[in-house]
Design a protein around this motif. Structure first.
Motif, PDB file in Angstrom:
ATOM      1  N   ALA A  48     -58.043   6.838  70.761  1.00 12.69           N
ATOM      2  CA  ALA A  48     -58.125   8.133  70.077  1.00 12.69           C
ATOM      3  C   ALA A  48     -59.329   8.185  69.150  1.00 12.69           C
ATOM      4  O   ALA A  48     -60.017   9.217  69.061  1.00 12.69           O
ATOM      5  CB  ALA A  48     -56.834   8.384  69.290  1.00 12.69           C
TER       6      ALA A  48
ATOM      7  N   ALA B 132     -62.485  10.835  69.573  1.00 16.56           N
ATOM      8  CA  ALA B 132     -62.887  11.735  68.494  1.00 16.56           C
ATOM      9  C   ALA B 132     -64.350  11.509  68.120  1.00 16.56           C
ATOM     10  O   ALA B 132     -65.089  12.466  67.850  1.00 16.56           O
ATOM     11  CB  ALA B 132     -61.979  11.529  67.282  1.00 16.56           C
ATOM     12  N   GLN B 133     -64.767  10.258  68.114  1.00 19.20           N
ATOM     13  CA  GLN B 133     -66.167   9.957  67.806  1.00 19.20           C
ATOM     14  C   GLN B 133     -67.094  10.509  68.873  1.00 19.20           C
ATOM     15  O   GLN B 133     -68.186  11.033  68.574  1.00 19.20           O
ATOM     16  CB  GLN B 133     -66.347   8.439  67.666  1.00 19.20           C
TER      17      GLN B 133
ATOM     18  N   GLU C 252     -66.559  13.165  70.686  1.00 17.62           N
ATOM     19  CA  GLU C 252     -66.623  14.620  70.517  1.00 17.62           C
ATOM     20  C   GLU C 252     -67.676  15.032  69.502  1.00 17.62           C
ATOM     21  O   GLU C 252     -68.309  16.089  69.637  1.00 17.62           O
ATOM     22  CB  GLU C 252     -65.253  15.149  70.063  1.00 17.62           C
TER      23      GLU C 252
ATOM     24  N   GLU D 240     -64.281  15.562  59.258  1.00 13.80           N
ATOM     25  CA  GLU D 240     -64.008  16.181  60.546  1.00 13.80           C
ATOM     26  C   GLU D 240     -63.548  15.144  61.554  1.00 13.80           C
ATOM     27  O   GLU D 240     -62.629  15.398  62.355  1.00 13.80           O
ATOM     28  CB  GLU D 240     -65.249  16.899  61.067  1.00 13.80           C
ATOM     29  N   LEU D 241     -64.136  13.964  61.503  1.00 21.88           N
ATOM     30  CA  LEU D 241     -63.724  12.890  62.413  1.00 21.88           C
ATOM     31  C   LEU D 241     -62.273  12.510  62.158  1.00 21.88           C
ATOM     32  O   LEU D 241     -61.483  12.358  63.108  1.00 21.88           O
ATOM     33  CB  LEU D 241     -64.634  11.675  62.224  1.00 21.88           C
ATOM     34  N   ARG D 242     -61.910  12.350  60.891  1.00 18.68           N
ATOM     35  CA  ARG D 242     -60.528  11.983  60.572  1.00 18.68           C
ATOM     36  C   ARG D 242     -59.548  13.042  61.084  1.00 18.68           C
ATOM     37  O   ARG D 242     -58.496  12.720  61.640  1.00 18.68           O
ATOM     38  CB  ARG D 242     -60.359  11.800  59.068  1.00 18.68           C
TER      39      ARG D 242
ATOM     40  N   ARG E 147     -59.898  15.156  63.623  1.00 22.94           N
ATOM     41  CA  ARG E 147     -59.799  15.087  65.079  1.00 22.94           C
ATOM     42  C   ARG E 147     -59.031  13.849  65.530  1.00 22.94           C
ATOM     43  O   ARG E 147     -58.244  13.894  66.487  1.00 22.94           O
ATOM     44  CB  ARG E 147     -61.208  15.086  65.692  1.00 22.94           C
ATOM     45  N   PHE E 148     -59.279  12.743  64.865  1.00 21.05           N
ATOM     46  CA  PHE E 148     -58.604  11.480  65.169  1.00 21.05           C
ATOM     47  C   PHE E 148     -57.093  11.627  64.988  1.00 21.05           C
ATOM     48  O   PHE E 148     -56.300  11.283  65.883  1.00 21.05           O
ATOM     49  CB  PHE E 148     -59.174  10.399  64.242  1.00 21.05           C
TER      50      PHE E 148
ATOM     51  N   ARG F 219     -55.365  13.899  67.642  1.00 24.51           N
ATOM     52  CA  ARG F 219     -55.200  13.268  68.955  1.00 24.51           C
ATOM     53  C   ARG F 219     -53.947  12.393  69.006  1.00 24.51           C
ATOM     54  O   ARG F 219     -53.389  12.176  70.080  1.00 24.51           O
ATOM     55  CB  ARG F 219     -56.436  12.441  69.304  1.00 24.51           C
TER      56      ARG F 219
ATOM     57  N   ASP G 207     -53.334  15.121  59.116  1.00 20.29           N
ATOM     58  CA  ASP G 207     -54.532  14.663  58.410  1.00 20.29           C
ATOM     59  C   ASP G 207     -54.173  14.530  56.931  1.00 20.29           C
ATOM     60  O   ASP G 207     -53.773  15.514  56.293  1.00 20.29           O
ATOM     61  CB  ASP G 207     -55.656  15.685  58.588  1.00 20.29           C
TER      62      ASP G 207
END
Length: 440
Positions: A37, A41-42, A44, A208-210, A212-213, A216, A221
Motif C-alpha cells: 500500500a 501510494a508513493q 501515485e 497527501e502521501l499519508r 493515500r496510504f 488504501r 488518516d
C-alpha cells in the motif's frame, strides 16, 4: 512445540478463537500488504516508479519469503525490520529492490499494523458483544417478574427480579458497545511519520502521501504523526480490559449462583464434559470461571499499554516495543472472553422455582416493613424496633404484632408478596431501548 501453554495444541482454544488467531497469524502477510500500500501510494505521487510498485505488489507474498533468512538477518543486523526488507528484496528484480520500504520506519510499519489490529479485533468484539446484548435483553424480558433474592456483601437482602439483575448486565454491555463504536475512528488509523514525525523524507508530499496510504488500507488518516502519543493504543487496551471485566462480573454471578446450595443458575454443558476426574458428581462452572481468568490477564496487559503513554521525545522504543507483547495479549484475552460470554448467556439455564424457594428462606420483607413503619413511627425508631424483632425467636410478623407497633392484618399485607413494580419498569426501559447501533 509451543513455548507457552496458552499457545499449545491442547490449550490454545481457551485463550483465543479462530477469528482472533487469524488476525495475528496473518501478521507477516499484513506487514507485506502495508508495504504494498505504501509503494502504491508513493507511485501515485511520482515518488517511486509505478513499475516498481507493481513488482512489489506481485512478489510481496509471505509464502515466498525465506523465513529462516529473514530471521537470521533480523538477528544479525539487530534491526527490527531489515530482515524482512532484505527477504523481500531477494524476491524482486533489481530496479524494484531500491523502492522497498522507501522512506519508512519500523514504527510506520508496526503502528499501522496496530491500527489494523485494533480495527479488526474491535469489530470481532463488537460482534460478540452485540450477540451477548441481544441474548441478555431476551433473557431479561422473559424473567421480568421472576423474583429472587437480591444479595449484598454476599448475603441475601431484599427481593429483586432476575430480569432486573440481567438488565444491569445488558446496560453495562451496551455502554461498551458505544465505547467501541465511538473509539473505532480514533484507533483505526495508520502511521506514516518518518524519522522524527515531520515526514521530512517525503517533503513536500508527506501529508497527501499519508492520506493515500491510509485510504488504501481502509484506515483513517490521523492527520498528525503519533509515534510518541500512545493514548490510542492505551485507550483501546483499557476499553478491552473493561469489556473483559464486565464479562467476568457476569461470569462471577453464574459461578456463585451455580453452587448447589444456591442452584439458581447453571451453564449449559456438553454431554461429554467431565467436571472432575476424581469427583464424578461435580459439574464445574468452566466457562464462567474462565471469564474471570481472562479478565485478569486483560487487565494486566492493558496496564502495560497505559505505561507506554510516558514515552520520551519523538520516538521511544521502550514504549511501543512493549506494546508488541501486550496488545496481542489484551486483544486475545478480551476477544476470547467476548466469544465465551456470548455462548454462556445464550445457553444459561435459569431455575425460577429455586429462586423463589431461596427467597422464601430469608426475611425478605424487612425492607418493605421498615418502609411502612417509617411512615408512621419515623425511620430511626422503626429501625430500632425492627432490629429488636429480628433478634427474637419469633417470626418477624409475630414479633412486631406482639410489640403492638402494627396491626397483624396490616403486617400480613406488607409481607404477602414482594412489590417490584419499579424493578419491572427498569427492565422494560432497558429492553425497549434495544441494542446500540454499531458504527464502522
Amino acid at each position: 512445540m509451543a513455548t507457552r501453554l496458552t499457545e499449545s495444541a491442547e490449550y490454545a482454544h481457551l485463550w483465543s478463537t479462530p477469528r482472533l488467531r487469524a488476525v495475528f497469524d496473518e501478521r507477516l502477510q499484513t506487514w507485506l500488504d502495508i508495504l504494498v500500500a505504501l509503494a502504491a501510494a508513493q507511485a501515485e505521487l511520482g515518488l517511486i516508479p509505478a513499475a516498481a510498485a507493481g513488482q512489489i505488489a506481485e512478489h510481496a507474498r509471505a509464502e515466498r519469503l525465506d523465513l529462516e533468512f529473514v530471521a537470521a538477518e533480523t538477528r544479525r543486523t539487530s534491526h527490527s525490520t531489515l530482515g524482512l526488507i532484505r527477504g523481500l528484496q531477494r524476491l524482486l528484480p533489481e530496479p524494484a529492490r531500491e523502492y522497498v520500504y522507501y522512506g519508512a520506519t519500523v514504527q510506520d510499519l508496526t503502528d499501522t499494523w496496530f491500527g489494523l489490529v485494533m480495527r479488526d479485533v474491535g469489530r470481532l468484539v463488537q460482534d460478540d458483544l452485540t450477540r451477548t446484548h441481544g441474548s441478555l435483553l431476551r433473557l431479561a424480558a422473559l424473567h421480568r417478574d421472576t423474583v429472587m433474592s437480591g444479595r449484598t456483601h454476599g448475603q441475601p437482602g431484599a427481593p429483586i427480579t432476575f430480569g432486573f439483575k440481567v438488565v444491569t448486565w445488558a446496560d453495562e454491555v451496551a455502554r461498551h458497545l458505544v465505547r467501541l463504536s465511538e473509539g473505532a475512528e480514533r484507533w483505526s488509523v495508520g502511521q506514516l511519520a518518518g524519522a522524527v514525525g515531520v515526514l521530512g523524507f517525503f517533503e513536500p508530499h508527506g501529508q497527501e502521501l499519508r492520506g493515500r496510504f491510509c485510504a488504501r488500507l481502509g484506515l483513517h488518516d490521523p492527520l498528525l504523526s503519533w509515534t510518541s502519543a500512545r493514548d490510542r493504543v492505551a485507550e483501546f487496551g483499557t476499553v478491552l480490559s473493561m469489556v473483559a471485566a464486565t464479562l467476568a462480573r457476569i461470569g462471577d454471578e453464574v459461578y456463585e449462583l451455580q453452587r448447589p446450595e444456591i442452584a439458581e443458575l447453571s451453564e449449559r454443558t456438553a454431554q461429554d464434559a467431565v467436571g472432575s476426574i476424581t469427583m464424578p458428581h461435580k459439574r464445574n462452572p468452566e466457562t464462567s470461571e474462565h471469564l474471570d481468568t481472562l479478565a485478569r490477564l486483560a487487565r494486566a496487559a492493558s496496564s502495560v499499554l497505559v505505561e507506554g503513554m510516558t514515552g520520551g521525545h519523538e520516538r521511544d522504543g521502550r514504549a511501543w516495543k512493549a506494546e508488541w507483547a501486550a496488545l496481542p495479549d489484551v486483544a486475545l484475552a478480551a476477544g476470547t472472553a467476548a466469544a465465551l460470554a456470548a455462548d454462556l448467556v445464550d445457553g444459561l439455564v435459569v431455575d425460577a422455582d429455586r429462586m423463589r424457594e431461596n427467597l422464601g428462606k430469608t426475611s425478605w420483607a424487612s425492607e418493605r416493613v421498615l418502609a411502612e413503619l417509617s411512615r408512621h413511627l419515623g425511620k430511626h425508631r422503626a429501625q430500632e424496633l425492627m432490629q429488636e424483632a429480628l433478634h427474637t425467636d419469633a417470626d418477624l410478623v409475630t414479633a412486631l404484632a406482639s410489640s403492638g407497633v402494627a396491626d397483624p392484618a396490616r403486617l400480613a399485607r406488607w409481607t404477602a408478596r414482594p412489590e417490584l413494580a419499579t424493578a419491572a419498569a427498569m427492565v422494560d426501559a432497558v429492553v425497549a431501548r434495544g441494542t446500540p447501533g454499531v458504527q464502522r
